[in-house]
Design a protein around this motif. Structure first.
Motif, PDB file in Angstrom:
ATOM      1  N   ASN A  26      36.252 -20.204  22.442  1.00  0.00           N
ATOM      2  CA  ASN A  26      36.011 -18.651  22.523  1.00  0.00           C
ATOM      3  C   ASN A  26      34.615 -18.245  22.664  1.00  0.00           C
ATOM      4  OD1 ASN A  26      38.712 -18.319  21.617  1.00  0.00           O
ATOM      5  ND2 ASN A  26      38.558 -17.993  19.559  1.00  0.00           N
ATOM      6  N   ILE A  27      33.745 -19.053  22.085  1.00  0.00           N
ATOM      7  CA  ILE A  27      32.179 -18.956  22.507  1.00  0.00           C
ATOM      8  C   ILE A  27      31.889 -19.023  23.894  1.00  0.00           C
ATOM      9  CG2 ILE A  27      29.919 -19.806  22.145  1.00  0.00           C
ATOM     10  CD1 ILE A  27      30.850 -20.208  18.991  1.00  0.00           C
ATOM     11  N   ALA A  28      32.562 -20.299  24.499  1.00  0.00           N
ATOM     12  CA  ALA A  28      32.370 -20.382  25.847  1.00  0.00           C
ATOM     13  C   ALA A  28      32.892 -19.604  26.851  1.00  0.00           C
ATOM     14  CB  ALA A  28      33.013 -22.081  26.215  1.00  0.00           C
ATOM     15  N   ARG A  29      33.935 -19.002  26.342  1.00  0.00           N
ATOM     16  CA  ARG A  29      34.800 -17.950  27.394  1.00  0.00           C
ATOM     17  C   ARG A  29      33.756 -16.496  27.248  1.00  0.00           C
ATOM     18  NH1 ARG A  29      39.595 -17.479  24.573  1.00  0.00           N
ATOM     19  NH2 ARG A  29      40.300 -19.099  25.562  1.00  0.00           N
ATOM     20  N   GLU A  30      33.366 -16.350  26.048  1.00  0.00           N
ATOM     21  CA  GLU A  30      32.595 -15.028  25.772  1.00  0.00           C
ATOM     22  C   GLU A  30      31.017 -15.365  26.850  1.00  0.00           C
ATOM     23  OE1 GLU A  30      31.719 -11.233  24.942  1.00  0.00           O
ATOM     24  OE2 GLU A  30      33.519 -12.491  24.706  1.00  0.00           O
ATOM     25  N   ALA A  31      30.476 -16.586  26.811  1.00  0.00           N
ATOM     26  CA  ALA A  31      29.433 -16.706  27.649  1.00  0.00           C
ATOM     27  C   ALA A  31      29.738 -16.625  29.024  1.00  0.00           C
ATOM     28  CB  ALA A  31      28.711 -18.150  27.319  1.00  0.00           C
ATOM     29  N   VAL A  32      30.669 -16.967  29.389  1.00  0.00           N
ATOM     30  CA  VAL A  32      31.165 -16.761  30.924  1.00  0.00           C
ATOM     31  C   VAL A  32      31.155 -15.442  31.058  1.00  0.00           C
ATOM     32  CG1 VAL A  32      33.175 -17.113  32.444  1.00  0.00           C
ATOM     33  CG2 VAL A  32      32.252 -18.970  31.071  1.00  0.00           C
ATOM     34  N   LYS A  33      31.836 -14.484  30.351  1.00  0.00           N
ATOM     35  CA  LYS A  33      31.946 -13.017  30.696  1.00  0.00           C
ATOM     36  C   LYS A  33      30.397 -12.393  30.580  1.00  0.00           C
ATOM     37  CE  LYS A  33      36.345 -11.984  28.088  1.00  0.00           C
ATOM     38  NZ  LYS A  33      36.934 -11.241  26.675  1.00  0.00           N
ATOM     39  N   GLN A  34      29.750 -12.997  29.488  1.00  0.00           N
ATOM     40  CA  GLN A  34      28.331 -12.201  29.568  1.00  0.00           C
ATOM     41  C   GLN A  34      27.385 -12.656  30.920  1.00  0.00           C
ATOM     42  OE1 GLN A  34      26.308 -13.401  25.988  1.00  0.00           O
ATOM     43  NE2 GLN A  34      27.762 -12.029  24.771  1.00  0.00           N
ATOM     44  N   ALA A  35      27.606 -13.929  31.370  1.00  0.00           N
ATOM     45  CA  ALA A  35      26.956 -14.132  32.733  1.00  0.00           C
ATOM     46  C   ALA A  35      27.408 -13.506  33.630  1.00  0.00           C
ATOM     47  CB  ALA A  35      27.126 -15.845  32.812  1.00  0.00           C
ATOM     48  N   THR A  36      28.776 -13.519  33.945  1.00  0.00           N
ATOM     49  CA  THR A  36      29.226 -12.536  35.032  1.00  0.00           C
ATOM     50  C   THR A  36      28.700 -11.063  34.913  1.00  0.00           C
ATOM     51  OG1 THR A  36      31.354 -14.139  34.594  1.00  0.00           O
ATOM     52  CG2 THR A  36      31.400 -11.949  36.022  1.00  0.00           C
ATOM     53  N   ALA A  37      28.923 -10.583  33.721  1.00  0.00           N
ATOM     54  CA  ALA A  37      28.299  -9.093  33.595  1.00  0.00           C
ATOM     55  C   ALA A  37      26.918  -8.984  34.242  1.00  0.00           C
ATOM     56  CB  ALA A  37      28.396  -8.594  32.274  1.00  0.00           C
ATOM     57  N   ARG A  38      26.030  -9.908  33.499  1.00  0.00           N
ATOM     58  CA  ARG A  38      24.529 -10.075  33.798  1.00  0.00           C
ATOM     59  C   ARG A  38      24.385 -10.291  35.333  1.00  0.00           C
ATOM     60  NH1 ARG A  38      23.801 -13.588  28.923  1.00  0.00           N
ATOM     61  NH2 ARG A  38      22.860 -12.125  27.588  1.00  0.00           N
ATOM     62  N   ALA A  39      24.887 -11.201  36.053  1.00  0.00           N
ATOM     63  CA  ALA A  39      25.053 -11.230  37.449  1.00  0.00           C
ATOM     64  C   ALA A  39      25.270 -10.157  38.066  1.00  0.00           C
ATOM     65  CB  ALA A  39      25.734 -12.452  37.877  1.00  0.00           C
ATOM     66  N   LYS A  40      26.230  -9.216  37.699  1.00  0.00           N
ATOM     67  CA  LYS A  40      26.676  -8.051  38.357  1.00  0.00           C
ATOM     68  C   LYS A  40      25.550  -7.086  38.344  1.00  0.00           C
ATOM     69  CE  LYS A  40      30.404  -4.993  38.120  1.00  0.00           C
ATOM     70  NZ  LYS A  40      31.703  -4.452  37.619  1.00  0.00           N
ATOM     71  N   TYR A  41      24.897  -7.075  37.146  1.00  0.00           N
ATOM     72  CA  TYR A  41      23.909  -5.945  37.127  1.00  0.00           C
ATOM     73  C   TYR A  41      22.319  -6.326  37.336  1.00  0.00           C
ATOM     74  CZ  TYR A  41      28.059  -3.174  35.566  1.00  0.00           C
ATOM     75  OH  TYR A  41      29.258  -2.782  35.759  1.00  0.00           O
ATOM     76  N   ARG A  42      22.206  -7.588  37.860  1.00  0.00           N
ATOM     77  CA  ARG A  42      20.977  -8.058  37.713  1.00  0.00           C
ATOM     78  C   ARG A  42      19.846  -7.597  38.473  1.00  0.00           C
ATOM     79  NH1 ARG A  42      19.115 -14.387  39.583  1.00  0.00           N
ATOM     80  NH2 ARG A  42      17.407 -14.227  38.678  1.00  0.00           N
ATOM     81  N   ASN A  43      20.151  -7.218  39.639  1.00  0.00           N
ATOM     82  CA  ASN A  43      19.115  -6.572  40.747  1.00  0.00           C
ATOM     83  C   ASN A  43      19.276  -5.010  40.636  1.00  0.00           C
ATOM     84  OD1 ASN A  43      17.978  -9.009  41.180  1.00  0.00           O
ATOM     85  ND2 ASN A  43      19.396  -9.313  42.646  1.00  0.00           N
ATOM     86  N   GLN A  44      19.884  -4.607  39.948  1.00  0.00           N
ATOM     87  CA  GLN A  44      20.024  -2.977  39.922  1.00  0.00           C
ATOM     88  C   GLN A  44      18.581  -2.360  39.196  1.00  0.00           C
ATOM     89  OE1 GLN A  44      23.626  -1.629  38.184  1.00  0.00           O
ATOM     90  NE2 GLN A  44      24.680  -1.897  40.126  1.00  0.00           N
ATOM     91  N   VAL A  45      18.214  -1.001  39.665  1.00  0.00           N
ATOM     92  CA  VAL A  45      17.584  -0.325  38.963  1.00  0.00           C
ATOM     93  C   VAL A  45      18.043   0.332  37.744  1.00  0.00           C
ATOM     94  CG1 VAL A  45      15.822   1.769  39.187  1.00  0.00           C
ATOM     95  CG2 VAL A  45      16.549   0.189  41.487  1.00  0.00           C
ATOM     96  N   LYS A  46      17.421   0.295  36.735  1.00  0.00           N
ATOM     97  CA  LYS A  46      17.706   0.909  35.323  1.00  0.00           C
ATOM     98  C   LYS A  46      18.232   2.235  35.469  1.00  0.00           C
ATOM     99  CE  LYS A  46      17.061   0.537  30.508  1.00  0.00           C
ATOM    100  NZ  LYS A  46      16.061   0.277  29.460  1.00  0.00           N
ATOM    101  N   GLY A  47      19.456   2.790  35.089  1.00  0.00           N
ATOM    102  CA  GLY A  47      19.757   4.097  35.199  1.00  0.00           C
ATOM    103  C   GLY A  47      20.921   4.458  36.439  1.00  0.00           C
ATOM    104  N   GLN A  48      20.614   3.755  37.494  1.00  0.00           N
ATOM    105  CA  GLN A  48      21.479   3.697  38.568  1.00  0.00           C
ATOM    106  C   GLN A  48      22.570   3.139  38.617  1.00  0.00           C
ATOM    107  OE1 GLN A  48      19.003   3.069  42.196  1.00  0.00           O
ATOM    108  NE2 GLN A  48      17.794   5.191  41.685  1.00  0.00           N
TER     109      GLN A  48
END
Length: 58
Positions: A26-48
């Motif tokens: 479960n911890i590994a599955r959650e880490a994959v989800k978080q990494a995917t979400a971080r990668a998705k929004y990594r280079n975005q300007v905050k608030g946009q």
């Protein structure tokens, strides 16, 4: 409903190693989800949103 053994829930009958394995999974599955979400929004300007960045600047 889940399968019951007598009047106890089946999770109570799991061994320590099985519970630890489920926890690690479960911890590994959650880490994959978080990494995917971080990668998705990594280079975005905050608030946009992502749509704002894809719109052509005219």
């Amino acid at each position: 409903m889940t399968k019951r053994i007598g009047n106890k829930h089946e999770a109570q009958h799991r061994g320590r190693e099985e519970r630890l394995d489920i926890r690690r999974t479960n911890i590994a599955r959650e880490a994959v989800k978080q990494a995917t979400a971080r990668a998705k929004y990594r280079n975005q300007v905050k608030g946009q949103s992502q749509m704002d960045l894809s719109a052509p600047a005219a």
